[in-house]
Design an enzyme around this catalytic site. Structure first.
Site, PDB file in Angstrom:
ATOM      1  N   THR A   8      44.327 -14.428 -90.795  1.00  0.00           N
ATOM      2  CA  THR A   8      44.171 -14.450 -92.248  1.00  0.00           C
ATOM      3  C   THR A   8      45.158 -15.399 -92.913  1.00  0.00           C
ATOM      4  OG1 THR A   8      45.677 -12.584 -92.585  1.00  0.00           O
ATOM      5  CG2 THR A   8      43.349 -12.066 -92.243  1.00  0.00           C
ATOM      6  N   ASP A   9      44.846 -15.743 -94.167  1.00  0.00           N
ATOM      7  CA  ASP A   9      45.759 -16.563 -94.962  1.00  0.00           C
ATOM      8  C   ASP A   9      46.472 -15.676 -95.976  1.00  0.00           C
ATOM      9  OD1 ASP A   9      43.910 -16.112 -97.008  1.00  0.00           O
ATOM     10  OD2 ASP A   9      43.070 -18.127 -96.917  1.00  0.00           O
ATOM     11  N   PHE A  10      47.157 -16.268 -96.914  1.00  0.00           N
ATOM     12  CA  PHE A  10      47.952 -15.500 -97.881  1.00  0.00           C
ATOM     13  C   PHE A  10      47.109 -14.563 -98.737  1.00  0.00           C
ATOM     14  CE2 PHE A  10      46.505 -19.118-100.255  1.00  0.00           C
ATOM     15  CZ  PHE A  10      46.296 -18.632-101.536  1.00  0.00           C
ATOM     16  N   SER A  11      45.825 -14.838 -98.852  1.00  0.00           N
ATOM     17  CA  SER A  11      44.954 -14.007 -99.690  1.00  0.00           C
ATOM     18  C   SER A  11      44.447 -12.764 -98.958  1.00  0.00           C
ATOM     19  CB  SER A  11      43.751 -14.825-100.177  1.00  0.00           C
ATOM     20  OG  SER A  11      42.893 -15.113 -99.088  1.00  0.00           O
TER      21      SER A  11
END
Length: 146
Positions: free
Chosen positions: A28-31
């Site tokens: 996953t990314d920061f979101s």
């Protein structure tokens, strides 16, 4: 403890393969959504385990004959429909559209339950150990077309 029991390499289905994978934090990314490039990893795992379930491990194909047999992605079309999130359980499906000559065409989907997340069309070039095009041996092509 209720649980989903699946083979580590997935399972063969009619004209293809199905693999189950979980989304981890690293995907996953920061979101909190799966980073777009990580879907390529899931698709690659699906293709690799499809080969494994067919009895065509890539390392063995490289030395199977004097020419060697290698699969490389030539072209990929990807439609991102809706995102996956951490802890989602994904199903990666790979279905053979064509296997013959010097290429294969595979259609892949990533789903969360019934929801389509990603659809991809992957054109695979068949080359020898020296990077030159070669024909897909009939015995190998037949495995992909069952």
């Amino acid at each position: 403890m209720s649980g989903l029991v699946v083979s580590l390499s997935g399972e063969l289905i009619e004209h293809g393969h199905r693999l189950t994978q979980r989304v981890y934090y690293e995907d996953t990314d920061f979101s909190g959504l799966v980073y777009h490039a990580r879907y390529l990893h899931f698709l690659e795992r699906g293709r690799t385990d499809y080969l494994r379930c067919l009895g065509c491990e890539q390392s063995a194909l490289l030395t199977a004959d004097e020419e060697g047999l290698v699969f490389v992605v030539h072209r990929m079309e990807i439609d991102f429909k809706t995102p996956a999130r951490m802890d989602d359980v994904l199903t990666i499906t790979t279905v053979t559209e064509k296997a013959g000559g010097a290429k294969m065409v595979l259609n892949q989907e990533i789903r969360r339950g019934e929801t389509l997340l990603v659809a991809a069309k992957v054109i695979i070039a068949v080359i020898n150990a020296n990077g030159r095009p070669r024909r897909l041996p009939e015995t190998v092509a037949e495995k992909f077309l069952k």
